[in-house]
Scaffold this motif. Structure first.
Motif, PDB file in Angstrom:
ATOM      1  N   UNK A   5       0.970  -1.251   0.012  1.00 46.97           N
ATOM      2  CA  UNK A   5      -0.406   0.051  -0.224  1.00 46.97           C
ATOM      3  C   UNK A   5       1.162   0.584   0.052  1.00 46.97           C
ATOM      4  N   UNK A   6       0.587   1.896  -1.193  1.00 50.55           N
ATOM      5  CA  UNK A   6       1.600   3.194  -1.436  1.00 50.55           C
ATOM      6  C   UNK A   6       1.291   4.023  -1.031  1.00 50.55           C
ATOM      7  N   UNK A   7       1.460   6.031  -0.212  1.00 50.20           N
ATOM      8  CA  UNK A   7       1.087   6.765   0.434  1.00 50.20           C
ATOM      9  C   UNK A   7       1.670   7.721   0.522  1.00 50.20           C
ATOM     10  N   UNK A   8       1.675   8.939  -0.366  1.00 50.92           N
ATOM     11  CA  UNK A   8       2.780   9.751  -0.599  1.00 50.92           C
ATOM     12  C   UNK A   8       2.233  11.018   0.437  1.00 50.92           C
ATOM     13  N   UNK A   9       3.251  11.512   0.946  1.00 52.00           N
ATOM     14  CA  UNK A   9       3.402  12.994   1.790  1.00 52.00           C
ATOM     15  C   UNK A   9       3.724  13.792   1.572  1.00 52.00           C
ATOM     16  N   UNK A  10       3.075  14.954   1.141  1.00 53.25           N
ATOM     17  CA  UNK A  10       3.070  15.747   0.149  1.00 53.25           C
ATOM     18  C   UNK A  10       3.500  17.478   1.866  1.00 53.25           C
ATOM     19  N   UNK A  11       3.582  18.748   0.923  1.00 48.17           N
ATOM     20  CA  UNK A  11       3.281  19.521   1.852  1.00 48.17           C
ATOM     21  C   UNK A  11       5.015  20.363   2.233  1.00 48.17           C
ATOM     22  N   UNK A  12       3.926  21.889   2.707  1.00 45.66           N
ATOM     23  CA  UNK A  12       5.550  22.728   2.715  1.00 45.66           C
ATOM     24  C   UNK A  12       6.506  22.276   3.808  1.00 45.66           C
ATOM     25  N   UNK A  13       7.851  22.594   3.402  1.00 43.20           N
ATOM     26  CA  UNK A  13       8.742  22.615   4.243  1.00 43.20           C
ATOM     27  C   UNK A  13       8.225  22.745   5.542  1.00 43.20           C
ATOM     28  N   UNK A  36      11.201  22.164  13.819  1.00 39.89           N
ATOM     29  CA  UNK A  36      12.063  22.750  14.299  1.00 39.89           C
ATOM     30  C   UNK A  36      12.985  23.098  13.904  1.00 39.89           C
ATOM     31  N   UNK A  37      13.140  22.892  12.645  1.00 40.23           N
ATOM     32  CA  UNK A  37      14.577  22.968  11.741  1.00 40.23           C
ATOM     33  C   UNK A  37      14.099  23.850  10.791  1.00 40.23           C
ATOM     34  N   UNK A  38      14.948  24.557  10.894  1.00 42.20           N
ATOM     35  CA  UNK A  38      15.036  25.581   9.959  1.00 42.20           C
ATOM     36  C   UNK A  38      15.360  25.188   8.497  1.00 42.20           C
ATOM     37  N   UNK A  39      16.668  24.054   8.445  1.00 41.51           N
ATOM     38  CA  UNK A  39      16.758  23.140   6.673  1.00 41.51           C
ATOM     39  C   UNK A  39      15.582  22.559   6.747  1.00 41.51           C
ATOM     40  N   UNK A  64       9.441  19.513  -0.154  1.00 44.52           N
ATOM     41  CA  UNK A  64       8.558  21.159   0.363  1.00 44.52           C
ATOM     42  C   UNK A  64       8.921  21.763  -1.566  1.00 44.52           C
ATOM     43  N   UNK A  65       7.876  22.586  -1.955  1.00 43.24           N
ATOM     44  CA  UNK A  65       8.634  23.240  -2.888  1.00 43.24           C
ATOM     45  C   UNK A  65       9.624  24.854  -2.671  1.00 43.24           C
ATOM     46  N   UNK A  66       9.460  24.431  -1.406  1.00 41.01           N
ATOM     47  CA  UNK A  66       9.618  25.944  -0.493  1.00 41.01           C
ATOM     48  C   UNK A  66      11.550  25.348   0.159  1.00 41.01           C
ATOM     49  N   UNK A  67      11.931  24.492  -1.012  1.00 40.82           N
ATOM     50  CA  UNK A  67      13.062  23.234  -0.367  1.00 40.82           C
ATOM     51  C   UNK A  67      14.825  24.313  -0.237  1.00 40.82           C
ATOM     52  N   UNK A  68      15.193  23.962   0.825  1.00 43.46           N
ATOM     53  CA  UNK A  68      16.276  25.240   1.428  1.00 43.46           C
ATOM     54  C   UNK A  68      17.634  24.974   0.484  1.00 43.46           C
ATOM     55  N   UNK A  69      17.790  23.263  -0.026  1.00 44.45           N
ATOM     56  CA  UNK A  69      18.699  22.820  -0.656  1.00 44.45           C
ATOM     57  C   UNK A  69      18.769  23.004  -2.340  1.00 44.45           C
ATOM     58  N   UNK A 108       0.708  31.906   3.363  1.00 48.99           N
ATOM     59  CA  UNK A 108       2.093  32.963   2.490  1.00 48.99           C
ATOM     60  C   UNK A 108       1.975  32.100   1.239  1.00 48.99           C
ATOM     61  N   UNK A 109       3.300  32.986   0.745  1.00 50.55           N
ATOM     62  CA  UNK A 109       3.288  32.865  -0.982  1.00 50.55           C
ATOM     63  C   UNK A 109       4.330  31.321  -0.724  1.00 50.55           C
ATOM     64  N   UNK A 110       4.625  30.650   0.031  1.00 51.35           N
ATOM     65  CA  UNK A 110       5.162  29.106   0.274  1.00 51.35           C
ATOM     66  C   UNK A 110       4.169  28.689  -0.339  1.00 51.35           C
ATOM     67  N   UNK A 111       3.380  28.794   0.779  1.00 51.23           N
ATOM     68  CA  UNK A 111       2.547  27.378   1.092  1.00 51.23           C
ATOM     69  C   UNK A 111       1.622  27.659   0.015  1.00 51.23           C
ATOM     70  N   UNK A 112       1.222  28.399  -0.139  1.00 48.37           N
ATOM     71  CA  UNK A 112      -0.021  29.051  -1.444  1.00 48.37           C
ATOM     72  C   UNK A 112       0.822  27.741  -2.737  1.00 48.37           C
ATOM     73  N   UNK A 113       1.875  28.180  -3.087  1.00 46.31           N
ATOM     74  CA  UNK A 113       2.976  27.637  -4.236  1.00 46.31           C
ATOM     75  C   UNK A 113       2.705  25.895  -4.319  1.00 46.31           C
ATOM     76  N   UNK A 114       2.515  25.998  -2.847  1.00 44.98           N
ATOM     77  CA  UNK A 114       3.100  24.558  -2.597  1.00 44.98           C
ATOM     78  C   UNK A 114       1.497  23.343  -2.785  1.00 44.98           C
ATOM     79  N   UNK A 115       0.388  24.058  -2.467  1.00 47.27           N
ATOM     80  CA  UNK A 115      -0.701  23.907  -2.873  1.00 47.27           C
ATOM     81  C   UNK A 115      -1.208  24.348  -3.790  1.00 47.27           C
ATOM     82  N   UNK A 116      -0.734  25.325  -4.795  1.00 46.49           N
ATOM     83  CA  UNK A 116      -1.133  25.057  -5.946  1.00 46.49           C
ATOM     84  C   UNK A 116      -0.220  23.577  -7.066  1.00 46.49           C
ATOM     85  N   UNK A 117       0.290  23.494  -6.521  1.00 43.86           N
ATOM     86  CA  UNK A 117       1.532  22.452  -7.189  1.00 43.86           C
ATOM     87  C   UNK A 117       0.585  21.143  -7.201  1.00 43.86           C
ATOM     88  N   UNK A 118       0.669  21.012  -5.779  1.00 47.63           N
ATOM     89  CA  UNK A 118      -0.436  19.838  -5.321  1.00 47.63           C
ATOM     90  C   UNK A 118      -1.182  19.338  -6.538  1.00 47.63           C
TER      91      UNK A 118
END
Length: 298
Positions: A5-13, A36-39, A64-69, A108-118
């Motif tokens: 059973x395959x389940x994908x978990x997505x969302x902002x950092x 709590x990790x800023x990265x 997430x689509x706001x990844x720091x790396x 925020x713009x980051x949250x909206x971007x992740x939701x839009x891409x999802x």
């Protein structure tokens, strides 16, 4: 066919993806350090397997689509490659979890971007197997939790409305194994094919030609225009400054923004679809699934 059973978990950092994934189940304890990790915690797409008496579950923890790396394009490539590989191997998703931190004070713009891409990579036909999971309820006082109920209602009635209208459901995660498994059992059902998978495999499109790829190009285009405006403002302000120290500070900020603009332009070039190819796509095979247009006007 696979028995997993395959389940994908997505969302902002920082929205609690890793806590809802099987890292919680495998260790027996929630990953309290994740939020709590800023990265970015999930730098790579990771699979975790959990064997139970009812079968084997595969949880896919995605960045997430706001990844720091990595850039958003690299994140999309990573997710697309995994989805395409699974679909070609006749392995389909049994469910999708999209996480959102209920303690966020605004969209925020980051949250909206992740939701839009999802919404654009998921598509309407897969929405019935989507659970929109709010997290961090356990970190709030009883009073704050009551107030957060209003936020949850606003998410359901406004920002998440297109997804919910297509069949998605909202669930609360209390940062416990019991709460996680309740969500897992609720989201699991008949396997689904995502819009991005249809476009890449069935319609034989390149990633930058998919709905998600074109949406990312548009996002980068808007970002480029904002950066151009910022550069002009910084340049004009630096010219009229009498304070040398402030002028140097503005100059440094100008150069930093200029470097960001160059990077944005380079990302856009990699996502650009040639004109003749755009014409050909008009007459090409169309996917059965449609993108979900999110209501992201704040």
């Amino acid at each position: 066919m696979t028995s997993e059973t395959v389940i994908a978990v997505m969302g902002p950092t920082g929205s609690g993806k890793s806590n809802v994934s099987c890292r919680s189940f495998a260790s027996g304890m929630p990953r309290d350090d994740a939020a709590n990790d800023l990265m970015s915690c999930t730098k790579d797409l990771e699979e975790f397997r959990v064997s139970t008496s009812s079968g084997t579950y595969v949880f896919v923890d995605t960045p997430g689509f706001d990844d720091t790396c990595r850039s958003d394009r690299e994140i999309l490539e990573m997710i697309a490659h995994w989805l395409e590989e699974k679909y070609r191997g006749n392995i389909k998703l049994s469910g999708l979890i999209y996480t959102h931190c209920i303690m966020e004070t605004r969209m925020s713009s980051s949250i909206c971007k992740n939701l839009d891409m999802f919404g654009r990579l998921c598509g309407d036909k897969a929405a019935q197997r989507v659970r929109l999971v709010t997290t961090m309820w356990d970190s709030m006082t009883p009073t704050d939790r009551n107030n957060a109920g209003g936020k949850a209602s606003q998410l359901e009635q406004k920002f998440w409305k297109p997804l919910i209208k297509s069949g998605a459901r909202h669930r609360r995660f209390n940062n416990t194994q019991q709460s996680a498994w309740e969500i897992i059992n609720d989201v699991t059902g008949d396997s689904v094919v995502l819009l991005l998978q249809e476009e890449l495999v069935d319609a034989k499109r390149k990633l930058n030609e998919t709905t998600a790829g074109r949406a990312l190009y548009s996002q980068q285009e808007r970002l480029l225009q904002k950066q151009k405006v910022t550069i002009k403002q910084l340049s004009d302000e630096a010219k009229v400054q009498q304070d040398p120290a402030l002028a140097r500070e503005l100059e440094a900020e100008y150069k930093n923004t200029e470097a960001q603009l160059q990077k944005t332009w380079e990302e856009m070039e990699k996502l650009k679809v040639p004109f003749m190819r755009r014409i050909m796509l008009v007459f090409s095979k169309k996917p059965r699934t449609h993108a979900i247009q999110m209501n992201l006007q704040t």
